[in-house]
Design a protein around this motif. Sequence first.
Motif, PDB file in Angstrom:
ATOM      1  N   PHE A  21      12.035  43.090  32.674  1.00  0.00           N
ATOM      2  CA  PHE A  21      10.377  43.302  32.263  1.00  0.00           C
ATOM      3  C   PHE A  21      10.239  44.958  32.382  1.00  0.00           C
ATOM      4  O   PHE A  21       9.534  45.437  31.636  1.00  0.00           O
ATOM      5  CB  PHE A  21       9.179  42.419  33.188  1.00  0.00           C
ATOM      6  N   LYS A  22      10.762  45.435  33.541  1.00  0.00           N
ATOM      7  CA  LYS A  22      10.183  46.941  33.936  1.00  0.00           C
ATOM      8  C   LYS A  22      11.069  47.829  32.885  1.00  0.00           C
ATOM      9  O   LYS A  22      10.527  48.840  32.480  1.00  0.00           O
ATOM     10  CB  LYS A  22      10.397  46.962  35.336  1.00  0.00           C
ATOM     11  N   TYR A  23      12.339  47.723  33.015  1.00  0.00           N
ATOM     12  CA  TYR A  23      13.034  48.589  32.438  1.00  0.00           C
ATOM     13  C   TYR A  23      13.561  48.362  30.922  1.00  0.00           C
ATOM     14  O   TYR A  23      14.050  49.421  30.432  1.00  0.00           O
ATOM     15  CB  TYR A  23      14.451  48.983  33.001  1.00  0.00           C
ATOM     16  N   ILE A  24      13.779  47.105  30.377  1.00  0.00           N
ATOM     17  CA  ILE A  24      14.086  47.045  28.884  1.00  0.00           C
ATOM     18  C   ILE A  24      12.679  46.675  28.157  1.00  0.00           C
ATOM     19  O   ILE A  24      12.447  47.258  27.101  1.00  0.00           O
ATOM     20  CB  ILE A  24      14.781  45.657  28.923  1.00  0.00           C
ATOM     21  N   GLU A  25      11.932  46.070  28.766  1.00  0.00           N
ATOM     22  CA  GLU A  25      10.580  45.756  27.944  1.00  0.00           C
ATOM     23  C   GLU A  25       9.510  46.859  28.214  1.00  0.00           C
ATOM     24  O   GLU A  25       8.232  46.772  27.584  1.00  0.00           O
ATOM     25  CB  GLU A  25      10.175  44.273  28.219  1.00  0.00           C
ATOM     26  N   ASN A  26       9.716  47.813  29.412  1.00  0.00           N
ATOM     27  CA  ASN A  26       8.793  48.434  29.407  1.00  0.00           C
ATOM     28  C   ASN A  26       7.411  48.104  29.803  1.00  0.00           C
ATOM     29  O   ASN A  26       6.397  48.761  29.480  1.00  0.00           O
ATOM     30  CB  ASN A  26       8.795  49.720  28.404  1.00  0.00           C
ATOM     31  N   LEU A  27       7.120  47.184  30.481  1.00  0.00           N
ATOM     32  CA  LEU A  27       6.123  46.640  30.889  1.00  0.00           C
ATOM     33  C   LEU A  27       5.582  47.263  32.103  1.00  0.00           C
ATOM     34  O   LEU A  27       6.288  47.585  32.825  1.00  0.00           O
ATOM     35  CB  LEU A  27       6.058  44.949  30.918  1.00  0.00           C
ATOM     36  N   PRO A  28       4.205  47.443  32.278  1.00  0.00           N
ATOM     37  CA  PRO A  28       3.606  48.463  33.481  1.00  0.00           C
ATOM     38  C   PRO A  28       3.927  47.512  34.770  1.00  0.00           C
ATOM     39  O   PRO A  28       3.688  46.425  34.885  1.00  0.00           O
ATOM     40  CB  PRO A  28       2.067  48.788  32.919  1.00  0.00           C
ATOM     41  N   SER A  29       4.151  48.356  35.757  1.00  0.00           N
ATOM     42  CA  SER A  29       4.141  47.835  36.989  1.00  0.00           C
ATOM     43  C   SER A  29       3.081  48.613  37.982  1.00  0.00           C
ATOM     44  O   SER A  29       3.865  49.623  38.482  1.00  0.00           O
ATOM     45  CB  SER A  29       5.572  47.544  37.637  1.00  0.00           C
ATOM     46  N   PRO A  30       2.018  48.383  38.198  1.00  0.00           N
ATOM     47  CA  PRO A  30       1.169  49.423  38.697  1.00  0.00           C
ATOM     48  C   PRO A  30       1.747  49.647  40.263  1.00  0.00           C
ATOM     49  O   PRO A  30       2.067  48.744  40.901  1.00  0.00           O
ATOM     50  CB  PRO A  30      -0.126  48.617  38.796  1.00  0.00           C
ATOM     51  N   ALA A  31       1.349  50.741  40.650  1.00  0.00           N
ATOM     52  CA  ALA A  31       1.856  51.206  42.372  1.00  0.00           C
ATOM     53  C   ALA A  31       0.846  50.296  43.236  1.00  0.00           C
ATOM     54  O   ALA A  31      -0.268  50.143  42.802  1.00  0.00           O
ATOM     55  CB  ALA A  31       1.873  52.716  42.431  1.00  0.00           C
ATOM     56  N   SER A  32       1.364  50.366  44.349  1.00  0.00           N
ATOM     57  CA  SER A  32       0.317  49.717  45.409  1.00  0.00           C
ATOM     58  C   SER A  32      -0.346  50.897  46.014  1.00  0.00           C
ATOM     59  O   SER A  32       0.035  52.131  46.012  1.00  0.00           O
ATOM     60  CB  SER A  32       0.973  48.915  46.260  1.00  0.00           C
ATOM     61  N   THR A  33      -1.410  50.482  46.802  1.00  0.00           N
ATOM     62  CA  THR A  33      -1.900  51.653  47.539  1.00  0.00           C
ATOM     63  C   THR A  33      -1.211  52.205  48.680  1.00  0.00           C
ATOM     64  O   THR A  33      -1.100  53.259  49.026  1.00  0.00           O
ATOM     65  CB  THR A  33      -3.325  50.994  48.200  1.00  0.00           C
ATOM     66  N   ALA A  34      -0.249  51.418  49.210  1.00  0.00           N
ATOM     67  CA  ALA A  34       0.775  51.787  50.223  1.00  0.00           C
ATOM     68  C   ALA A  34       1.759  52.897  49.650  1.00  0.00           C
ATOM     69  O   ALA A  34       2.133  53.934  50.244  1.00  0.00           O
ATOM     70  CB  ALA A  34       1.337  50.538  50.954  1.00  0.00           C
ATOM     71  N   GLN A  35       2.282  52.790  48.296  1.00  0.00           N
ATOM     72  CA  GLN A  35       3.142  53.542  47.596  1.00  0.00           C
ATOM     73  C   GLN A  35       2.440  54.634  47.393  1.00  0.00           C
ATOM     74  O   GLN A  35       3.169  55.958  47.777  1.00  0.00           O
ATOM     75  CB  GLN A  35       3.529  52.631  46.351  1.00  0.00           C
ATOM     76  N   VAL A  36       1.269  54.631  46.885  1.00  0.00           N
ATOM     77  CA  VAL A  36       0.457  55.995  46.619  1.00  0.00           C
ATOM     78  C   VAL A  36       0.160  57.000  48.047  1.00  0.00           C
ATOM     79  O   VAL A  36       0.345  57.992  47.952  1.00  0.00           O
ATOM     80  CB  VAL A  36      -0.898  55.667  46.013  1.00  0.00           C
ATOM     81  N   PHE A  37      -0.281  56.178  48.888  1.00  0.00           N
ATOM     82  CA  PHE A  37      -0.458  56.873  50.258  1.00  0.00           C
ATOM     83  C   PHE A  37       0.943  57.399  50.840  1.00  0.00           C
ATOM     84  O   PHE A  37       0.929  58.530  51.257  1.00  0.00           O
ATOM     85  CB  PHE A  37      -0.995  55.964  51.312  1.00  0.00           C
ATOM     86  N   GLY A  38       1.988  56.698  50.902  1.00  0.00           N
ATOM     87  CA  GLY A  38       3.232  57.096  51.371  1.00  0.00           C
ATOM     88  C   GLY A  38       3.816  58.524  50.383  1.00  0.00           C
ATOM     89  O   GLY A  38       4.250  59.338  50.965  1.00  0.00           O
ATOM     90  N   SER A  39       3.568  58.402  49.045  1.00  0.00           N
ATOM     91  CA  SER A  39       3.823  59.537  48.326  1.00  0.00           C
ATOM     92  C   SER A  39       3.055  60.781  48.716  1.00  0.00           C
ATOM     93  O   SER A  39       3.472  61.859  48.817  1.00  0.00           O
ATOM     94  CB  SER A  39       3.680  59.130  46.669  1.00  0.00           C
ATOM     95  N   ALA A  40       1.809  60.465  48.755  1.00  0.00           N
ATOM     96  CA  ALA A  40       0.804  61.569  49.195  1.00  0.00           C
ATOM     97  C   ALA A  40       1.316  62.231  50.409  1.00  0.00           C
ATOM     98  O   ALA A  40       1.375  63.523  50.731  1.00  0.00           O
ATOM     99  CB  ALA A  40      -0.499  61.259  49.349  1.00  0.00           C
ATOM    100  N   ILE A  41       1.768  61.519  51.592  1.00  0.00           N
ATOM    101  CA  ILE A  41       2.254  61.980  52.904  1.00  0.00           C
ATOM    102  C   ILE A  41       3.541  62.545  52.587  1.00  0.00           C
ATOM    103  O   ILE A  41       3.639  63.816  53.208  1.00  0.00           O
ATOM    104  CB  ILE A  41       2.463  60.906  53.931  1.00  0.00           C
ATOM    105  N   HIS A  42       4.380  62.093  51.845  1.00  0.00           N
ATOM    106  CA  HIS A  42       5.411  62.592  51.495  1.00  0.00           C
ATOM    107  C   HIS A  42       5.512  64.118  50.929  1.00  0.00           C
ATOM    108  O   HIS A  42       6.043  65.027  51.246  1.00  0.00           O
ATOM    109  CB  HIS A  42       6.373  61.756  50.548  1.00  0.00           C
ATOM    110  N   ASP A  43       4.415  64.124  49.842  1.00  0.00           N
ATOM    111  CA  ASP A  43       4.199  65.366  49.213  1.00  0.00           C
ATOM    112  C   ASP A  43       3.780  66.565  50.207  1.00  0.00           C
ATOM    113  O   ASP A  43       4.072  67.702  49.988  1.00  0.00           O
ATOM    114  CB  ASP A  43       3.296  65.284  48.063  1.00  0.00           C
ATOM    115  N   CYS A  44       2.856  66.229  50.997  1.00  0.00           N
ATOM    116  CA  CYS A  44       2.097  67.018  51.848  1.00  0.00           C
ATOM    117  C   CYS A  44       3.329  67.770  52.884  1.00  0.00           C
ATOM    118  O   CYS A  44       3.312  68.749  53.007  1.00  0.00           O
ATOM    119  CB  CYS A  44       1.183  66.330  52.704  1.00  0.00           C
ATOM    120  N   ILE A  45       4.370  66.740  53.486  1.00  0.00           N
ATOM    121  CA  ILE A  45       5.210  67.295  54.411  1.00  0.00           C
ATOM    122  C   ILE A  45       6.130  68.325  53.567  1.00  0.00           C
ATOM    123  O   ILE A  45       6.564  69.332  54.059  1.00  0.00           O
ATOM    124  CB  ILE A  45       5.888  65.933  55.037  1.00  0.00           C
TER     125      ILE A  45
END
Length: 254
Positions: free
Chosen positions: A23-47
Amino acid sequence: MELNHLSCSSITTWLTCPRSWKFKYIENLPSPASTAQVFGSAIHDCIETYLGGLRDKALVDLWPASWNTQLEKNVGLVWDGETPESLHNEGIRILSTPEIVTAIDRLQCQTDADGPVIERKIELRVPDVPIPVIGFIDMIDTHGIPTDFKTSSKSWSTDRAASEIQPLFYLAALLQTGVVSHRLRFRHVVFVRTKTPQIQVIESQFTFGNIFWLLEMVGKVWSAISENHFPCNPLAWCCSEKWCAYWTLCRGKS
């Protein structure tokens, strides 16, 4: 099917549920990020911003820009009781905790002709797999130890860190380029989102046998993908309406 690369996350997705991979990689259907993933990415980028050359600034002062950048990239998040303000404040709480600030200050990043070795692209070639496995390694320290930053709602055990397959991708790719040789060490830096924020620095030691297992496993995943083998996995932890973005296309059909 026109894939030009694989990644650790895509292989993990296939291992968890081949149908969701399709579904994700062949049919390219969207898979929204979770708030935990977005928060983790922001912490990651800040550091990474801090370690990459802005040590003269306080981590907490770099946080708003990192958080706002992630919000702009992920419009339409489902907040599930959280709010942008509550997570913004949690980031401040984590990044102003003295224990965490001290631990981050102890991290020393390796440098080369391109500057600090932070968020570097790596590429792994696997026998009989025609496309590379690519990824981005968070940091390599001055002792040559690859390091990955994680956020978690609870503490990690040493067994969990040692059972992760992501370090094997990084170490295998670095072996191929000669960046690491016989010392297959890896470090996880885990920011724990408990009432009193904590930081864990966990080092794991891997073997060449682990690397050979990884290469064999990736080869088998590629063979299955090439043969259009995408069964669902109803036993996967994420096989539910809450956790799988593709539930209604699979088990939740009316």
